[in-house]
Motif scaffolding. Structure first.
Motif, short mmCIF file in Angstrom:
data_model
loop_
_atom_site.label_atom_id
_atom_site.label_comp_id
_atom_site.label_asym_id
_atom_site.label_seq_id
_atom_site.Cartn_x
_atom_site.Cartn_y
_atom_site.Cartn_z
N THR A 20 0.94 -1.48 0.12
CA THR A 20 0.14 -0.41 -0.14
C THR A 20 0.95 0.94 -0.19
O THR A 20 0.27 2.19 -0.68
CB THR A 20 -1.19 0.30 1.27
N VAL A 21 1.79 0.90 0.67
CA VAL A 21 2.92 2.45 0.59
C VAL A 21 3.36 2.54 -0.31
O VAL A 21 3.21 3.34 -1.09
CB VAL A 21 3.26 2.71 1.94
N GLU A 22 4.06 1.70 -0.86
CA GLU A 22 4.73 1.68 -2.19
C GLU A 22 3.55 1.87 -3.19
O GLU A 22 3.98 3.65 -4.21
CB GLU A 22 5.49 -0.20 -3.06
N THR A 23 2.73 1.59 -3.67
CA THR A 23 1.73 1.50 -4.53
C THR A 23 0.63 3.05 -4.44
O THR A 23 0.74 3.71 -5.74
CB THR A 23 1.19 0.39 -5.31
N GLU A 24 -0.06 3.02 -3.03
CA GLU A 24 -1.06 4.33 -3.14
C GLU A 24 -0.22 5.44 -2.78
O GLU A 24 -0.47 7.03 -2.67
CB GLU A 24 -1.94 3.98 -2.08
N LEU A 25 1.37 5.61 -1.92
CA LEU A 25 1.68 6.67 -0.84
C LEU A 25 3.02 7.54 -1.41
O LEU A 25 3.44 8.72 -1.86
CB LEU A 25 1.99 7.19 0.46
N GLN A 26 3.89 6.41 -1.61
CA GLN A 26 4.87 6.96 -3.11
C GLN A 26 5.10 7.96 -4.50
O GLN A 26 5.82 8.94 -4.38
CB GLN A 26 6.08 6.01 -3.46
N PRO A 27 4.41 7.12 -5.24
CA PRO A 27 4.12 8.40 -5.64
C PRO A 27 2.82 9.75 -5.87
O PRO A 27 2.95 10.50 -6.84
CB PRO A 27 2.55 7.44 -7.31
N LEU A 28 2.82 10.06 -4.71
CA LEU A 28 1.40 11.17 -4.64
C LEU A 28 3.30 12.44 -4.22
O LEU A 28 4.39 12.19 -3.98
CB LEU A 28 1.28 10.97 -2.58
N PRO A 29 2.56 13.36 -4.80
CA PRO A 29 3.27 14.55 -4.56
C PRO A 29 3.62 14.95 -3.06
O PRO A 29 3.03 14.84 -2.64
CB PRO A 29 3.06 15.51 -5.56
N ASP A 30 4.31 15.63 -2.74
CA ASP A 30 5.45 16.11 -1.06
C ASP A 30 4.16 17.26 -0.43
O ASP A 30 3.91 16.99 0.43
CB ASP A 30 6.53 17.12 -1.50
N ALA A 31 3.48 17.78 -1.62
CA ALA A 31 2.23 18.36 -1.24
C ALA A 31 0.89 18.11 -0.75
O ALA A 31 0.59 17.81 0.65
CB ALA A 31 1.67 19.90 -1.88
N VAL A 32 0.86 16.94 -0.70
CA VAL A 32 0.32 15.77 -0.78
C VAL A 32 0.26 14.76 0.48
O VAL A 32 0.13 15.31 1.80
CB VAL A 32 -0.43 14.67 -1.49
N LEU A 33 1.88 14.56 0.75
CA LEU A 33 2.45 13.39 1.60
C LEU A 33 2.42 14.83 2.73
O LEU A 33 1.70 14.73 4.74
CB LEU A 33 3.29 13.11 1.45
N ASN A 34 1.91 15.74 2.70
CA ASN A 34 2.39 17.12 4.06
C ASN A 34 1.18 18.16 4.56
O ASN A 34 1.28 18.38 5.87
CB ASN A 34 3.39 17.86 3.85
N ARG A 35 0.19 17.99 3.53
CA ARG A 35 -0.56 18.66 4.21
C ARG A 35 -1.67 17.38 5.59
O ARG A 35 -2.49 17.02 5.30
CB ARG A 35 -2.20 18.59 2.87
#
Length: 187
Positions: A20-35
Motif C-alpha cells: 500500500t505504501v509503495e503503490t498508493e503513497l510513494q507516487p503522491l506529490p510532497d504537498a499531499v504527503l505534508n498536508r
C-alpha cells in the motif's frame, strides 16, 4: 490461534502494508504527503513518522527478545495476558476511538520529507524478517518491555501483533489524510 497461522497472518498484513505504501503513497506529490486533513490532524508523513518512532523502539526490542535466549520450543497456541489484550484492543484498526499519544511519539509539527516513506518500508522488511525468525520461538514468553513504561512487559507474540495492528490502524488514517489532501490541492 496456532503459532504458524498467527505468524502467517501477521506476515500477510505486513506485506499488504508495504504494498500500500509503495503503490498508493510513494507516487503522491510532497504537498499531499505534508498536508494535514485538519489543523489538529496528522499529515501522511506525520502518521508514518509516528509509526517509525514506534518501530525504532519495538523492532530492536523484538530482535533482542528473539535472539537473546536459546530458542525455546514453539508453543502451539498463542496466548494473551491482560496487558496484551488491553494493548491490542486500543490499537485494533476497527476501534474507532481516538487515543492521545505520548509526547515523544507525537510527530506533529515536525519537518518531514520523503525519507519517512523509505524508513517505513525498511521497517516493514525488518519486521518480516523478525516474523520469520519467530517461527522457532515460544511466542508466549514475556520478554518485550512496553515502550512508555518499561517495567511492564508483553509477550513476544503480543508485541508482534501490537506492532502490526498499530500500523494497520494508522495506515487507515494515512489513506484518509491522503484522500482529503489530494482534492484540496487540486483546487
Amino acid at each position: 490461534m496456532q503459532s504458524p497461522a498467527f505468524l502467517q497472518q501477521l506476515q500477510t498484513a505486513v506485506r499488504q502494508l508495504h504494498a500500500t505504501v509503495e503503490t498508493e503513497l510513494q507516487p503522491l506529490p510532497d504537498a499531499v504527503l505534508n498536508r494535514k486533513p485538519r489543523p489538529d490532524g496528522w499529515s501522511v508523513l506525520e502518521c508514518l513518522e509516528h509509526l517509525n518512532r514506534y518501530a525504532r523502539y519495538y523492532l530492536p526490542a523484538l530482535t533482542k527478545a528473539l535472539n537473546g535466549r536459546p530458542a525455546a520450543a514453539p508453543a502451539a497456541e498463542v496466548r494473551y495476558s491482560w496487558l496484551g489484550r488491553k494493548s491490542l484492543d486500543l490499537v485494533r484498526p476497527d476501534n474507532g476511538r481516538q487515543h492521545k499519544t505520548v509526547k515523544h511519539m507525537n510527530p506533529s509539527g515536525s519537518q518531514l520529507h520523503r525519507a519517512v516513506l523509505t524508513e517505513f518500508l525498511q521497517h516493514q522488511a525488518e519486521l518480516l524478517a523478525l516474523l520469520a525468525s519467530a517461527r522457532t520461538t515460544n511466542l508466549n514468553r514475556r520478554t518485550v518491555p512496553v515502550e512508555f513504561f518499561r517495567l511492564l512487559k508483553l509477550r513476544v507474540g503480543e508485541t508482534l501483533e501490537f506492532v502490526v495492528r498499530h500500523q494497520e490502524r494508522h495506515l487507515q488514517q494515512v489513506l484518509r489524510a491522503a484522500q482529503t489532501a489530494a482534492p484540496a490541492l487540486a483546487v
